[in-house]
Enzyme design. Structure first.
Site, short mmCIF file in Angstrom:
data_model
loop_
_atom_site.label_atom_id
_atom_site.label_comp_id
_atom_site.label_asym_id
_atom_site.label_seq_id
_atom_site.Cartn_x
_atom_site.Cartn_y
_atom_site.Cartn_z
N ASP A 155 -5.95 7.42 -5.03
CA ASP A 155 -6.25 8.82 -4.67
C ASP A 155 -7.00 8.86 -3.34
OD1 ASP A 155 -8.03 11.47 -6.53
OD2 ASP A 155 -6.54 11.53 -4.92
N GLY A 185 -6.11 1.60 -13.22
CA GLY A 185 -7.30 1.19 -12.45
C GLY A 185 -8.54 1.73 -13.12
N GLY A 210 -9.81 4.70 -5.43
CA GLY A 210 -8.51 4.06 -5.67
C GLY A 210 -7.38 4.59 -4.82
N ASN A 238 -7.28 12.80 -10.20
CA ASN A 238 -8.08 13.27 -11.35
C ASN A 238 -7.84 14.77 -11.48
OD1 ASN A 238 -10.13 14.79 -9.76
ND2 ASN A 238 -10.61 12.73 -9.03
N ASP A 271 0.87 -1.17 0.00
CA ASP A 271 0.00 0.00 0.00
C ASP A 271 0.91 1.23 0.00
OD1 ASP A 271 -2.93 0.92 1.93
OD2 ASP A 271 -1.59 2.15 0.70
#
Ligand code: APR
Length: 163
Positions: free
Chosen positions: A32, A117, A30, A22, A8
């Protein structure tokens, strides 16, 4: 030096982690979402001052509650079949993040598998682009430690084979 880990990315102990954001830079799902959850509200507050980010570009903030001192937010391309410059935009993400890290004199940086993803970029092609771009940028600062942090098994296997 390039390293590969399956973990992670919020646990990364180095100088900076890259966020697959984004264009709003105001968080999402995800990686983010994981980064914003781990960093806390301070990250969101600083992101609000950045005025967003265009695909292929990157912007740096503090790391707040993360172990990493900085977060470098980059916006990958949404995969639209490959005819819309997606490969060049993804390469630009890795290049811009490396440029910021080199300019800041960072010793280590961790990348997630940007765009693979939600944005649907094919993992094999993304891995090729990521590794080739990072290798090229490392020629400018060979002593930097770059970590590819895979979260899913498929990406990990792909990077392992390629590296
Ligand atoms: N650590 C490391 N990698 C992670 C983590 C994590 N905690 N969580 C997810 N990933 C991996 C996924 O397995 C995938 O390989 O990050 C890669 C990128 O996936 P996404 O997070 O979906 O990012 P992306 O495909 O670039 O799409 C970006 O998704 O979360 C939203 O706000 C984000 O709108 C933006 C879009």
């Amino acid at each position: 030096m390039i390293h590969l880990t399956k973990s992670d990315i919020v646990c990364f102990l180095g100088d900076a982690i890259v966020n697959a954001a984004n264009s709003s830079l105001l968080g999402g799902g995800g990686v983010d979402g994981a980064i914003h959850r781990a960093a806390g509200m301070g990250l969101y507050e600083e992101c609000k001052t950045l005025g967003g980010c265009i695909p292929g570009d990157a912007k740096v903030t503090g790391g707040y509650k993360l172990n990493a001192k900085y977060v470098i937010h980059t916006v990958g391309p949404v995969w639209q079949g490959g005819g819309n410059n997606e490969a060049e935009v993804l390469a630009s993400c890795y290049k811009q993040c490396m440029e910021i890290a080199i300019e800041m004199g960072l010793g280590s940086i961790a990348f997630p598998n940007v765009s693979t993803g939600v944005y649907g970029f094919p993992k094999p092609l993304a891995a090729d682009i990521a590794i080739a771009t990072v290798k090229q940028m490392l020629l400018l600062k060979p002593e930097m430690e770059v970590y590819f942090v895979c979260f899913d098994e498929e990406n990990y296997r792909l990077y392992k084979e390629l590296m």
